[in-house]
Design a protein around this motif. Sequence first.
Motif, PDB file in Angstrom:
ATOM      1  N   ARG A 298      52.937  20.666 -32.330  1.00  0.00           N
ATOM      2  CA  ARG A 298      52.444  19.269 -32.424  1.00  0.00           C
ATOM      3  C   ARG A 298      51.619  18.973 -33.452  1.00  0.00           C
ATOM      4  NH1 ARG A 298      50.985  17.519 -26.694  1.00  0.00           N
ATOM      5  NH2 ARG A 298      52.417  18.962 -25.408  1.00  0.00           N
ATOM      6  N   PHE A 299      50.684  20.170 -34.109  1.00  0.00           N
ATOM      7  CA  PHE A 299      49.661  19.841 -34.809  1.00  0.00           C
ATOM      8  C   PHE A 299      49.943  20.593 -36.281  1.00  0.00           C
ATOM      9  CE2 PHE A 299      47.756  19.414 -30.793  1.00  0.00           C
ATOM     10  CZ  PHE A 299      47.078  18.336 -31.003  1.00  0.00           C
ATOM     11  N   GLU A 300      51.404  21.148 -36.659  1.00  0.00           N
ATOM     12  CA  GLU A 300      51.770  21.501 -37.624  1.00  0.00           C
ATOM     13  C   GLU A 300      51.724  20.284 -38.802  1.00  0.00           C
ATOM     14  OE1 GLU A 300      55.187  24.312 -39.685  1.00  0.00           O
ATOM     15  OE2 GLU A 300      55.634  23.198 -37.871  1.00  0.00           O
ATOM     16  N   GLY A 301      51.007  20.619 -39.872  1.00  0.00           N
ATOM     17  CA  GLY A 301      50.992  19.389 -40.879  1.00  0.00           C
ATOM     18  C   GLY A 301      49.758  18.443 -40.305  1.00  0.00           C
ATOM     19  N   VAL A 302      49.021  18.793 -39.356  1.00  0.00           N
ATOM     20  CA  VAL A 302      47.883  17.814 -39.011  1.00  0.00           C
ATOM     21  C   VAL A 302      46.898  18.379 -38.889  1.00  0.00           C
ATOM     22  CG1 VAL A 302      46.954  16.351 -36.895  1.00  0.00           C
ATOM     23  CG2 VAL A 302      49.589  16.453 -37.471  1.00  0.00           C
ATOM     24  N   VAL A 303      46.494  19.741 -38.522  1.00  0.00           N
ATOM     25  CA  VAL A 303      45.514  20.643 -38.782  1.00  0.00           C
ATOM     26  C   VAL A 303      45.723  21.714 -39.714  1.00  0.00           C
ATOM     27  CG1 VAL A 303      44.020  22.268 -37.360  1.00  0.00           C
ATOM     28  CG2 VAL A 303      44.713  20.001 -36.315  1.00  0.00           C
ATOM     29  N   GLU A 304      45.128  21.832 -40.660  1.00  0.00           N
ATOM     30  CA  GLU A 304      45.280  22.660 -41.781  1.00  0.00           C
ATOM     31  C   GLU A 304      45.040  24.464 -41.027  1.00  0.00           C
ATOM     32  OE1 GLU A 304      43.448  24.381 -45.996  1.00  0.00           O
ATOM     33  OE2 GLU A 304      42.856  22.360 -45.171  1.00  0.00           O
ATOM     34  N   ASP A 305      46.322  25.097 -41.620  1.00  0.00           N
ATOM     35  CA  ASP A 305      46.148  26.558 -41.096  1.00  0.00           C
ATOM     36  C   ASP A 305      46.229  26.745 -39.316  1.00  0.00           C
ATOM     37  OD1 ASP A 305      46.171  27.226 -43.577  1.00  0.00           O
ATOM     38  OD2 ASP A 305      43.880  27.500 -43.692  1.00  0.00           O
ATOM     39  N   PHE A 306      46.837  25.576 -38.703  1.00  0.00           N
ATOM     40  CA  PHE A 306      46.701  25.361 -37.304  1.00  0.00           C
ATOM     41  C   PHE A 306      47.121  26.662 -36.307  1.00  0.00           C
ATOM     42  CE2 PHE A 306      51.268  24.974 -38.194  1.00  0.00           C
ATOM     43  CZ  PHE A 306      51.786  25.352 -36.816  1.00  0.00           C
ATOM     44  N   ASN A 307      48.264  27.673 -37.162  1.00  0.00           N
ATOM     45  CA  ASN A 307      48.503  28.791 -36.461  1.00  0.00           C
ATOM     46  C   ASN A 307      47.753  29.984 -37.182  1.00  0.00           C
ATOM     47  OD1 ASN A 307      49.736  28.666 -38.927  1.00  0.00           O
ATOM     48  ND2 ASN A 307      51.824  29.365 -38.165  1.00  0.00           N
ATOM     49  N   TYR A 308      46.901  29.751 -37.836  1.00  0.00           N
ATOM     50  CA  TYR A 308      46.212  30.994 -38.080  1.00  0.00           C
ATOM     51  C   TYR A 308      45.307  31.599 -37.028  1.00  0.00           C
ATOM     52  CZ  TYR A 308      46.553  30.543 -43.287  1.00  0.00           C
ATOM     53  OH  TYR A 308      47.213  30.352 -44.598  1.00  0.00           O
ATOM     54  N   GLY A 309      45.293  33.010 -37.039  1.00  0.00           N
ATOM     55  CA  GLY A 309      44.380  33.723 -36.195  1.00  0.00           C
ATOM     56  C   GLY A 309      42.865  33.436 -36.156  1.00  0.00           C
ATOM     57  N   THR A 310      42.296  33.395 -34.992  1.00  0.00           N
ATOM     58  CA  THR A 310      40.800  33.395 -35.125  1.00  0.00           C
ATOM     59  C   THR A 310      40.120  34.147 -33.562  1.00  0.00           C
ATOM     60  OG1 THR A 310      39.032  31.874 -35.294  1.00  0.00           O
ATOM     61  CG2 THR A 310      40.610  30.887 -33.939  1.00  0.00           C
ATOM     62  N   LEU A 311      38.953  34.083 -33.461  1.00  0.00           N
ATOM     63  CA  LEU A 311      38.447  34.571 -32.440  1.00  0.00           C
ATOM     64  C   LEU A 311      37.900  33.558 -31.546  1.00  0.00           C
ATOM     65  CD1 LEU A 311      36.533  38.059 -33.470  1.00  0.00           C
ATOM     66  CD2 LEU A 311      38.503  37.608 -32.544  1.00  0.00           C
ATOM     67  N   LEU A 312      38.072  33.805 -30.190  1.00  0.00           N
ATOM     68  CA  LEU A 312      37.524  32.435 -29.126  1.00  0.00           C
ATOM     69  C   LEU A 312      36.786  33.343 -28.158  1.00  0.00           C
ATOM     70  CD1 LEU A 312      37.977  29.742 -28.071  1.00  0.00           C
ATOM     71  CD2 LEU A 312      40.120  30.616 -26.927  1.00  0.00           C
ATOM     72  N   ARG A 313      35.678  32.957 -27.807  1.00  0.00           N
ATOM     73  CA  ARG A 313      35.009  33.390 -26.753  1.00  0.00           C
ATOM     74  C   ARG A 313      35.582  33.053 -25.398  1.00  0.00           C
ATOM     75  NH1 ARG A 313      30.155  30.162 -26.256  1.00  0.00           N
ATOM     76  NH2 ARG A 313      31.509  28.471 -27.051  1.00  0.00           N
ATOM     77  N   LEU A 314      35.831  34.247 -24.386  1.00  0.00           N
ATOM     78  CA  LEU A 314      36.150  33.955 -23.386  1.00  0.00           C
ATOM     79  C   LEU A 314      35.411  33.269 -22.232  1.00  0.00           C
ATOM     80  CD1 LEU A 314      37.814  37.517 -22.750  1.00  0.00           C
ATOM     81  CD2 LEU A 314      39.061  35.277 -23.031  1.00  0.00           C
TER      82      LEU A 314
END
Length: 152
Positions: free
Chosen positions: A86-102
Amino acid sequence: MAAAGLAGLGPGEAAAAAQALALPAESFGNDLISSVDPKFLNLTKVDDRIYEEFRETFGDLRVDVLDPEELKSEAAKAKWRPFCLRFEGVVEDFNYGTLLRLDSRREYSEENTIFATRIQFFAIEIARNREGCNDHVYSSARETTAQEDKSG
């Protein structure tokens, strides 16, 4: 609500908050939520939409301490995939990987991180900010600063 919170700040604190909020999030590194009250943070230009759609889709997902299965199991992926798209084209690089705190109460570390997409990171961190899960980081940083000011 934001106005009431800012009204409680002294002139110096208000100026510092305004200056900090004007900087891009990347300027803060991992210290962003310890520098600015999380309730006033905007991670994207569409935080409201991300939060609303996240809670519509994942209403019962616990964000203070994440269960990796809620992100990585086949059932979870089937639910996350349409949300992310849903955020493709809305949030830049929406599907790039990043680290998230558990665990939102703990720092970034090898044991406390999981690899997630950028939109998953935004959705969870926006929810943590709005639901008070990141308040302790900011409060702890303010307490440390106050103690340093007293002793120094």
